[in-house]
Design a protein around this motif. Sequence first.
Motif, PDB file in Angstrom:
ATOM      1  N   VAL A  13     -20.309  -8.854  25.367  1.00 45.73           N
ATOM      2  CA  VAL A  13     -19.281  -8.241  24.533  1.00 45.73           C
ATOM      3  C   VAL A  13     -19.095  -9.068  23.270  1.00 45.73           C
ATOM      4  O   VAL A  13     -19.505 -10.238  23.203  1.00 45.73           O
ATOM      5  CB  VAL A  13     -17.938  -8.072  25.295  1.00 45.73           C
ATOM      6  N   GLY A  14     -18.493  -8.459  22.283  1.00 47.62           N
ATOM      7  CA  GLY A  14     -18.271  -9.153  21.017  1.00 47.62           C
ATOM      8  C   GLY A  14     -18.421  -8.179  19.865  1.00 47.62           C
ATOM      9  O   GLY A  14     -18.812  -7.031  20.045  1.00 47.62           O
ATOM     10  N   MET A  15     -18.123  -8.685  18.690  1.00 48.45           N
ATOM     11  CA  MET A  15     -18.094  -7.835  17.505  1.00 48.45           C
ATOM     12  C   MET A  15     -19.484  -7.405  17.051  1.00 48.45           C
ATOM     13  O   MET A  15     -20.486  -8.018  17.398  1.00 48.45           O
ATOM     14  CB  MET A  15     -17.430  -8.606  16.357  1.00 48.45           C
ATOM     15  N   MET A  16     -19.475  -6.376  16.227  1.00 51.28           N
ATOM     16  CA  MET A  16     -20.679  -5.983  15.502  1.00 51.28           C
ATOM     17  C   MET A  16     -21.191  -7.215  14.760  1.00 51.28           C
ATOM     18  O   MET A  16     -20.410  -7.899  14.095  1.00 51.28           O
ATOM     19  CB  MET A  16     -20.354  -4.915  14.441  1.00 51.28           C
ATOM     20  N   GLY A  17     -22.464  -7.508  14.894  1.00 52.97           N
ATOM     21  CA  GLY A  17     -23.029  -8.648  14.178  1.00 52.97           C
ATOM     22  C   GLY A  17     -22.945  -9.962  14.939  1.00 52.97           C
ATOM     23  O   GLY A  17     -23.409 -10.984  14.455  1.00 52.97           O
ATOM     24  N   ALA A  18     -22.382  -9.939  16.146  1.00 52.96           N
ATOM     25  CA  ALA A  18     -22.269 -11.184  16.913  1.00 52.96           C
ATOM     26  C   ALA A  18     -23.608 -11.589  17.521  1.00 52.96           C
ATOM     27  O   ALA A  18     -23.788 -12.752  17.899  1.00 52.96           O
ATOM     28  CB  ALA A  18     -21.211 -11.048  18.005  1.00 52.96           C
ATOM     29  N   GLY A  19     -24.521 -10.621  17.652  1.00 50.20           N
ATOM     30  CA  GLY A  19     -25.844 -10.936  18.191  1.00 50.20           C
ATOM     31  C   GLY A  19     -26.065 -10.427  19.607  1.00 50.20           C
ATOM     32  O   GLY A  19     -26.987 -10.875  20.290  1.00 50.20           O
ATOM     33  N   LYS A  20     -25.245  -9.483  20.043  1.00 50.33           N
ATOM     34  CA  LYS A  20     -25.353  -8.984  21.416  1.00 50.33           C
ATOM     35  C   LYS A  20     -26.740  -8.409  21.698  1.00 50.33           C
ATOM     36  O   LYS A  20     -27.345  -8.698  22.734  1.00 50.33           O
ATOM     37  CB  LYS A  20     -24.281  -7.899  21.682  1.00 50.33           C
ATOM     38  N   THR A  21     -27.253  -7.626  20.780  1.00 54.36           N
ATOM     39  CA  THR A  21     -28.549  -6.990  20.992  1.00 54.36           C
ATOM     40  C   THR A  21     -29.683  -8.013  20.899  1.00 54.36           C
ATOM     41  O   THR A  21     -30.569  -8.056  21.756  1.00 54.36           O
ATOM     42  CB  THR A  21     -28.771  -5.857  19.969  1.00 54.36           C
ATOM     43  N   PRO A 124     -20.290   3.477  11.801  1.00 56.59           N
ATOM     44  CA  PRO A 124     -19.297   4.280  11.093  1.00 56.59           C
ATOM     45  C   PRO A 124     -17.988   3.544  10.814  1.00 56.59           C
ATOM     46  O   PRO A 124     -17.344   3.803   9.784  1.00 56.59           O
ATOM     47  CB  PRO A 124     -19.053   5.478  12.016  1.00 56.59           C
ATOM     48  N   LEU A 125     -17.595   2.617  11.661  1.00 52.45           N
ATOM     49  CA  LEU A 125     -16.324   1.919  11.415  1.00 52.45           C
ATOM     50  C   LEU A 125     -16.385   1.106  10.129  1.00 52.45           C
ATOM     51  O   LEU A 125     -15.388   0.960   9.425  1.00 52.45           O
ATOM     52  CB  LEU A 125     -15.964   1.007  12.590  1.00 52.45           C
ATOM     53  N   LEU A 126     -17.580   0.587   9.821  1.00 52.69           N
ATOM     54  CA  LEU A 126     -17.715  -0.248   8.623  1.00 52.69           C
ATOM     55  C   LEU A 126     -17.654   0.583   7.355  1.00 52.69           C
ATOM     56  O   LEU A 126     -17.428   0.056   6.264  1.00 52.69           O
ATOM     57  CB  LEU A 126     -19.024  -1.040   8.666  1.00 52.69           C
ATOM     58  N   ALA A 127     -17.862   1.887   7.505  1.00 50.69           N
ATOM     59  CA  ALA A 127     -17.806   2.774   6.340  1.00 50.69           C
ATOM     60  C   ALA A 127     -16.373   3.183   6.020  1.00 50.69           C
ATOM     61  O   ALA A 127     -16.122   3.885   5.055  1.00 50.69           O
ATOM     62  CB  ALA A 127     -18.677   4.005   6.592  1.00 50.69           C
ATOM     63  N   GLN A 128     -15.425   2.732   6.848  1.00 49.38           N
ATOM     64  CA  GLN A 128     -14.028   3.139   6.648  1.00 49.38           C
ATOM     65  C   GLN A 128     -13.288   2.268   5.649  1.00 49.38           C
ATOM     66  O   GLN A 128     -12.099   2.452   5.416  1.00 49.38           O
ATOM     67  CB  GLN A 128     -13.288   3.150   7.999  1.00 49.38           C
ATOM     68  N   GLY A 129     -13.963   1.283   5.087  1.00 53.42           N
ATOM     69  CA  GLY A 129     -13.308   0.415   4.108  1.00 53.42           C
ATOM     70  C   GLY A 129     -14.283  -0.633   3.645  1.00 53.42           C
ATOM     71  O   GLY A 129     -15.485  -0.481   3.839  1.00 53.42           O
ATOM     72  N   ARG A 130     -13.760  -1.702   3.032  1.00 56.00           N
ATOM     73  CA  ARG A 130     -14.645  -2.815   2.695  1.00 56.00           C
ATOM     74  C   ARG A 130     -15.049  -3.493   3.985  1.00 56.00           C
ATOM     75  O   ARG A 130     -14.181  -3.905   4.771  1.00 56.00           O
ATOM     76  CB  ARG A 130     -13.905  -3.816   1.801  1.00 56.00           C
ATOM     77  N   LEU A 135     -13.873  -5.743   9.288  1.00 51.22           N
ATOM     78  CA  LEU A 135     -14.205  -6.729  10.321  1.00 51.22           C
ATOM     79  C   LEU A 135     -13.033  -7.663  10.584  1.00 51.22           C
ATOM     80  O   LEU A 135     -12.698  -7.954  11.732  1.00 51.22           O
ATOM     81  CB  LEU A 135     -15.451  -7.519   9.914  1.00 51.22           C
ATOM     82  N   GLU A 136     -12.402  -8.115   9.510  1.00 45.77           N
ATOM     83  CA  GLU A 136     -11.243  -9.022   9.633  1.00 45.77           C
ATOM     84  C   GLU A 136     -10.137  -8.374  10.469  1.00 45.77           C
ATOM     85  O   GLU A 136      -9.567  -8.982  11.374  1.00 45.77           O
ATOM     86  CB  GLU A 136     -10.733  -9.352   8.223  1.00 45.77           C
ATOM     87  N   ARG A 137      -9.877  -7.117  10.196  1.00 41.00           N
ATOM     88  CA  ARG A 137      -8.825  -6.394  10.922  1.00 41.00           C
ATOM     89  C   ARG A 137      -9.201  -6.232  12.405  1.00 41.00           C
ATOM     90  O   ARG A 137      -8.402  -6.483  13.301  1.00 41.00           O
ATOM     91  CB  ARG A 137      -8.605  -5.013  10.281  1.00 41.00           C
TER      92      ARG A 137
END
Length: 171
Positions: A13-21, A124-130, A135-137
């Motif tokens: 588990v972890g955020m997008m870009g954490a390296g899970k894949t 798609p979540l990253l397309a909802q703003g900067r 990511l910070e939120r």
Amino acid sequence: SPDGIPSRTVVLVGMMGAGKTTIGRRLAQICGLPFVDADIEIERAAGCSIPEIFARHGEASFRDGERRVIQRLLDGPPCILATGGGAWMDAQTRHLVRRHAVSVWLRAPVHVLVKRVAGRAGRPLLAQGRPDEVLERLVGLRYPVYAEADIIIDCGDDTVEQGVQRVREVL
Ligand code: S3P
């Protein structure tokens, strides 16, 4: 386990870009377990891409599919399972993972996440703003809940091999 081969499914588990894949794929190779990417299984089940699922049916529908897919995978043989960044936010999923698997949070600072997801489409979540603000939120909302994982691994600026080593040491 003594041979470093987990007897239960390992849920990353972890955020997008954490390296899970990336880490999951390598870990699976080393452990001789199948690697499964929940995002890909969701796309397979839906017959379309994640951005399309979001656009056509909305995030809530994506989360339902995600929960079902993870539930099915947890019922199967042990594997290394990379989950999407939001999967662990579902209470039922956390409950099932606790019963059937071992959870590992790959923790990385937000600037590393920003660097890793920059310019990559398909989230798609990253397309909802900067992206950095999104990511910070999400980090603010999710890190307290990711902290409930069985194992926490700091893999901020690690290479893939270092990250994999860190995970193996604690399995
Ligand atoms: C999401 C992360 C994505 C994917 C979807 C939603 C999230 O997976 O499941 O775009 O809510 O953080 P990755 O963490 O593999 O990018």
